[in-house]
Each structure stands twice: as C-alpha cells, then as structure tokens.
Design a protein around this motif. Sequence first.
Motif, PDB file in Angstrom:
ATOM      1  N   UNK A   1     -10.071  -0.250  12.355  1.00  0.00           N
ATOM      2  CA  UNK A   1     -11.501   0.080  12.428  1.00  0.00           C
ATOM      3  C   UNK A   1     -11.763   1.493  11.904  1.00  0.00           C
ATOM      4  N   UNK A   2     -10.765   2.363  12.005  1.00  0.00           N
ATOM      5  CA  UNK A   2     -10.919   3.748  11.557  1.00  0.00           C
ATOM      6  C   UNK A   2     -10.729   3.913  10.048  1.00  0.00           C
ATOM      7  N   UNK A   3     -10.201   2.892   9.381  1.00  0.00           N
ATOM      8  CA  UNK A   3      -9.986   2.993   7.941  1.00  0.00           C
ATOM      9  C   UNK A   3     -11.337   3.061   7.241  1.00  0.00           C
ATOM     10  N   UNK A   4     -11.492   4.077   6.412  1.00  0.00           N
ATOM     11  CA  UNK A   4     -12.744   4.257   5.672  1.00  0.00           C
ATOM     12  C   UNK A   4     -13.003   3.076   4.748  1.00  0.00           C
ATOM     13  N   UNK A   5     -14.253   2.734   4.631  1.00  0.00           N
ATOM     14  CA  UNK A   5     -14.664   1.624   3.786  1.00  0.00           C
ATOM     15  C   UNK A   5     -14.200   1.833   2.342  1.00  0.00           C
ATOM     16  N   UNK A   6     -14.336   3.068   1.822  1.00  0.00           N
ATOM     17  CA  UNK A   6     -13.936   3.347   0.440  1.00  0.00           C
ATOM     18  C   UNK A   6     -12.428   3.190   0.247  1.00  0.00           C
ATOM     19  N   UNK A   7     -11.654   3.524   1.274  1.00  0.00           N
ATOM     20  CA  UNK A   7     -10.199   3.339   1.201  1.00  0.00           C
ATOM     21  C   UNK A   7      -9.847   1.857   1.146  1.00  0.00           C
ATOM     22  N   UNK A   8     -10.558   1.065   1.935  1.00  0.00           N
ATOM     23  CA  UNK A   8     -10.321  -0.382   1.923  1.00  0.00           C
ATOM     24  C   UNK A   8     -10.618  -0.968   0.538  1.00  0.00           C
ATOM     25  N   UNK A   9     -11.768  -0.604  -0.015  1.00  0.00           N
ATOM     26  CA  UNK A   9     -12.171  -1.113  -1.331  1.00  0.00           C
ATOM     27  C   UNK A   9     -11.141  -0.695  -2.380  1.00  0.00           C
ATOM     28  N   UNK A  10     -10.777   0.580  -2.385  1.00  0.00           N
ATOM     29  CA  UNK A  10      -9.833   1.100  -3.380  1.00  0.00           C
ATOM     30  C   UNK A  10      -8.481   0.395  -3.270  1.00  0.00           C
ATOM     31  N   UNK A  11      -8.012   0.230  -2.051  1.00  0.00           N
ATOM     32  CA  UNK A  11      -6.705  -0.397  -1.839  1.00  0.00           C
ATOM     33  C   UNK A  11      -6.725  -1.871  -2.249  1.00  0.00           C
ATOM     34  N   UNK A  12      -7.758  -2.601  -1.815  1.00  0.00           N
ATOM     35  CA  UNK A  12      -7.856  -4.017  -2.171  1.00  0.00           C
ATOM     36  C   UNK A  12      -7.995  -4.209  -3.680  1.00  0.00           C
ATOM     37  N   UNK A  13      -8.784  -3.364  -4.320  1.00  0.00           N
ATOM     38  CA  UNK A  13      -8.917  -3.449  -5.780  1.00  0.00           C
ATOM     39  C   UNK A  13      -7.605  -3.111  -6.480  1.00  0.00           C
ATOM     40  N   UNK A  14      -6.876  -2.136  -5.962  1.00  0.00           N
ATOM     41  CA  UNK A  14      -5.583  -1.789  -6.561  1.00  0.00           C
ATOM     42  C   UNK A  14      -4.587  -2.927  -6.408  1.00  0.00           C
ATOM     43  N   UNK A  15      -4.601  -3.569  -5.253  1.00  0.00           N
ATOM     44  CA  UNK A  15      -3.716  -4.707  -5.041  1.00  0.00           C
ATOM     45  C   UNK A  15      -4.112  -5.861  -5.974  1.00  0.00           C
ATOM     46  N   UNK A  16      -5.401  -6.123  -6.089  1.00  0.00           N
ATOM     47  CA  UNK A  16      -5.869  -7.181  -6.996  1.00  0.00           C
ATOM     48  C   UNK A  16      -5.485  -6.866  -8.437  1.00  0.00           C
ATOM     49  N   UNK A  17      -5.661  -5.625  -8.849  1.00  0.00           N
ATOM     50  CA  UNK A  17      -5.299  -5.229 -10.206  1.00  0.00           C
ATOM     51  C   UNK A  17      -3.803  -5.403 -10.454  1.00  0.00           C
TER      52      UNK A  17
ATOM     53  N   UNK B   1      -3.210  -8.935 -11.026  1.00  0.00           N
ATOM     54  CA  UNK B   1      -3.728  -9.287 -12.350  1.00  0.00           C
ATOM     55  C   UNK B   1      -2.737  -8.853 -13.437  1.00  0.00           C
ATOM     56  N   UNK B   2      -2.190  -7.653 -13.312  1.00  0.00           N
ATOM     57  CA  UNK B   2      -1.221  -7.160 -14.285  1.00  0.00           C
ATOM     58  C   UNK B   2       0.039  -8.014 -14.290  1.00  0.00           C
ATOM     59  N   UNK B   3       0.367  -8.579 -13.110  1.00  0.00           N
ATOM     60  CA  UNK B   3       1.541  -9.445 -12.981  1.00  0.00           C
ATOM     61  C   UNK B   3       1.221 -10.885 -13.401  1.00  0.00           C
ATOM     62  N   UNK B   4      -0.008 -11.116 -13.849  1.00  0.00           N
ATOM     63  CA  UNK B   4      -0.471 -12.443 -14.299  1.00  0.00           C
ATOM     64  C   UNK B   4      -0.541 -13.455 -13.152  1.00  0.00           C
ATOM     65  N   UNK B   5      -0.759 -12.975 -11.937  1.00  0.00           N
ATOM     66  CA  UNK B   5      -0.933 -13.828 -10.762  1.00  0.00           C
ATOM     67  C   UNK B   5      -2.431 -13.849 -10.442  1.00  0.00           C
ATOM     68  N   UNK B   6      -3.166 -14.711 -11.144  1.00  0.00           N
ATOM     69  CA  UNK B   6      -4.615 -14.711 -11.015  1.00  0.00           C
ATOM     70  C   UNK B   6      -5.100 -15.184  -9.642  1.00  0.00           C
ATOM     71  N   UNK B   7      -4.359 -16.078  -9.012  1.00  0.00           N
ATOM     72  CA  UNK B   7      -4.783 -16.558  -7.692  1.00  0.00           C
ATOM     73  C   UNK B   7      -4.850 -15.405  -6.690  1.00  0.00           C
ATOM     74  N   UNK B   8      -3.791 -14.625  -6.616  1.00  0.00           N
ATOM     75  CA  UNK B   8      -3.797 -13.485  -5.695  1.00  0.00           C
ATOM     76  C   UNK B   8      -4.748 -12.390  -6.163  1.00  0.00           C
ATOM     77  N   UNK B   9      -4.898 -12.223  -7.467  1.00  0.00           N
ATOM     78  CA  UNK B   9      -5.848 -11.232  -7.976  1.00  0.00           C
ATOM     79  C   UNK B   9      -7.254 -11.572  -7.479  1.00  0.00           C
TER      80      UNK B   9
END
Length: 183
Positions: free
Chosen positions: A138-154, A157-165
Amino acid sequence: QNRVPKGLRVQLPPRPQSYIEFGLQYALNRLTILYDVMTELYEQIKSFFQSGDYSGARDFLNNTKQQFQDQWDYWYYLAHAERKIGNLAQAEDFCKSSLELTPDSQVANFEMGIIYQTKGDYKKATEHIKKVVEGFSEETEFSEKIDTLNSLALTYKMAKDTDNAFKYYNQALEVLVQELYDW
C-alpha cells in the motif's frame, strides 16, 4: 588502600544520569551524526544524478568507499552510476554487492533488472523486476508501480513474449485507472 594523599584527591560531582541513560544518549548522538552524514551523502549523490554527472557521482562514491562500503545503498548508487555511464559489467558487480547486503531491496532489484535488460539477459531481468512487483504494498508509490510494471512488460516484449508483455502492460493500465478513480 588509598595511595593519593588526602589533599590531592579530587571530588567528582555526582553523575546526573545512570550508565544506561548515558549509554543511550551516547548512542543517540552517534546515530544522529551518522544520519546527518548519510543525508549529506544522499543529497550530494542526488545532485550528481539530477545534473546527469554520473562520472562525478562515481568519483564521489569511490572517495567515500571506506566509510560506506558496508551500506547497501552505497553499492546501489555506484551500480546506477556505472549503468548510466555504460559500464554494465561493473554495474552488475556493484548491484550484486548491494543485493548481498539487502536481498529484498526494491530499488536494487529494479536496478539489477534494468542492467540485465540492457545486457539482453531477459530471463534474469524479469526475475529481478518480478521481485519488485511481488513486493508492492500500500505504501508503494503509484508512479513506482507504473514504472516497474511497464519495465517488466517492456522486458517481456524485448524477449518476444507478447502474452506476458500484454499482461503487465494491462496491470500498469489498471493501476493508472485505479489511481485516477481514487483521485
């Protein structure tokens, strides 16, 4: 048997506090000094990073190694500077040192994930970035969550795993929508 002549004896004033109180006060004073030094160190590093002077940050940190090498964030900041300079092998080594001291550090795991992503080792990158996602609270900042999730998705995507992206891009969107809804 007292060997000091009576006229030369010094009478000490009574102790105003117990040994425990004295010890606690001494420890508090030392912690306050350490806190002030660490705050000054952090502000100096932040200044280097904000100005984009990663070589300056690295040099500054190298000059403070003896004082702070047992602190996980010393190694994290050094890893971040080296990654920004482009010294990925050095950045990886420094980040490993940080994680040895604090394996659950969100920022060090994220940094290690980005180092591996940059090196093209997507499996290791996703392992580290997922640790950060799993550590959200609950203490994790919203911007940190967005940045982390987008980095994981990217990374997926770079690994060509579109489902997880798509999965993690969607989670990032859900966090964004929830934040807008709560706003």
